[in-house]
Each structure stands twice: as structure tokens, then as C-alpha cells.
Scaffold this active site. Sequence first.
Site, PDB file in Angstrom:
ATOM      1  N   ILE A  14      78.848  69.933   8.201  1.00 26.51           N
ATOM      2  CA  ILE A  14      77.865  70.204   7.152  1.00 26.51           C
ATOM      3  C   ILE A  14      76.638  70.938   7.675  1.00 26.51           C
ATOM      4  O   ILE A  14      76.016  71.701   6.953  1.00 26.51           O
ATOM      5  CB  ILE A  14      77.477  68.907   6.399  1.00 26.51           C
ATOM      6  CG1 ILE A  14      76.800  69.250   5.073  1.00 26.51           C
ATOM      7  CG2 ILE A  14      76.620  67.998   7.273  1.00 26.51           C
ATOM      8  CD1 ILE A  14      76.719  68.117   4.100  1.00 26.51           C
ATOM      9  N   ASP A  37      73.545  62.214  10.138  1.00 25.73           N
ATOM     10  CA  ASP A  37      72.088  62.225  10.243  1.00 25.73           C
ATOM     11  C   ASP A  37      71.644  62.842  11.571  1.00 25.73           C
ATOM     12  O   ASP A  37      70.827  63.763  11.602  1.00 25.73           O
ATOM     13  CB  ASP A  37      71.578  60.788  10.106  1.00 25.73           C
ATOM     14  CG  ASP A  37      70.074  60.680   9.914  1.00 25.73           C
ATOM     15  OD1 ASP A  37      69.429  61.688   9.580  1.00 25.73           O
ATOM     16  OD2 ASP A  37      69.552  59.562  10.077  1.00 25.73           O
TER      17      ASP A  37
END
Length: 178
Positions: A14, A37
Amino acid sequence: MTGKDRIQIVKGDIAKIAVDAIVNAANTSLLGGGGVDGAIHRAGGPQILEECRAIVARQGGCAPGEAVITGGGALPAKWVIHTVGPVWNGGHKGEREKLAACYRNSLRLAEQHGIRSIAFPNISTGVYRFPKADAATIAYSTVLLFLDATDAIDEVQFVCFDDENYTLLLQQHDNAPS
């Protein structure tokens, strides 16, 4: 064009997706962590962490189901929407509702900021242990419902890191009404 026509299921990283905004599966502190994250914070550079620190100073962290937005730093995406998924505790503590809220609140923020394309990771299916099949159903149906109600967003990508999430989301997409 239907909501389904605006959804893509892709396999990849991503942090490398070129869309207006990517969604970060953050933790409540907003200060980076592991998994998606950590990858987003590493790829985006210190600007994202600085903006997250400013949000924390202003409002505290981010509760499960809620979302906040920062710039994209060095990422191909202009924006990062940080949302905190629920930790799975057996399914009787509002986990499903909080996961749906992650997707809804991220899409609302996107709409408010004029974001036309957005990419989601598989929220809560890693260390937060949300059952992947349930998570895929909730993610897909929540996004589809939102897209069917607005034309403000042109494209939603579900970016899957692993084969299982990819297959589960493809099944949702294939079985969704046109």
C-alpha cells in the site's frame, strides 16, 4: 457507474500505491508501529509522524473506529488517513461495528478533503486478530454501501499484502450484485 464498478482488489504494498489517499491501519497512539503502520511511516518519512504528533497534542490519540488525516510525506499518495481498527476479543465487544466505522469514517474524511481515489489495507486482520473472512465481508459491504450513496469518490482499492485476504476480498467482489 455503480459502487462495485469503482472497487478494485489488488495485491501489493500500500505504501507504493499512487492514489490521492492511502489508509493506514494505525494504533491509538498514532505514533507508528508494526505491520502496515510501520511500513507507511517508514516510506512516508518524518513528516507523517510530525503531523501525527500534532494531532495527538491537539486531541489525544485516535479511538478504535475513528479516523484522522495527515499529508502523505514522501509517499506517492498526497494524503494518509489513519484509522484505528478494533482488537478482536471474541466478537462480543462491538468489534464488527468498530471495523465498519473505520471504513465509513475514512471515506467521510476522504469526501471532506476532495479525495477521489483511496486505497485501504486489510484493517485489523494482522496482530489485532480479526477473523479475515468476517473482516473482508465488513470491509467490502461498508465501502460498497458508501459508494452507492455518493459519486464523490471515483476509485477504492483494497490493497492486500497476503493471499488469504486477497482471495476473500475477490470473492466478495465477484459475489456482489452489479
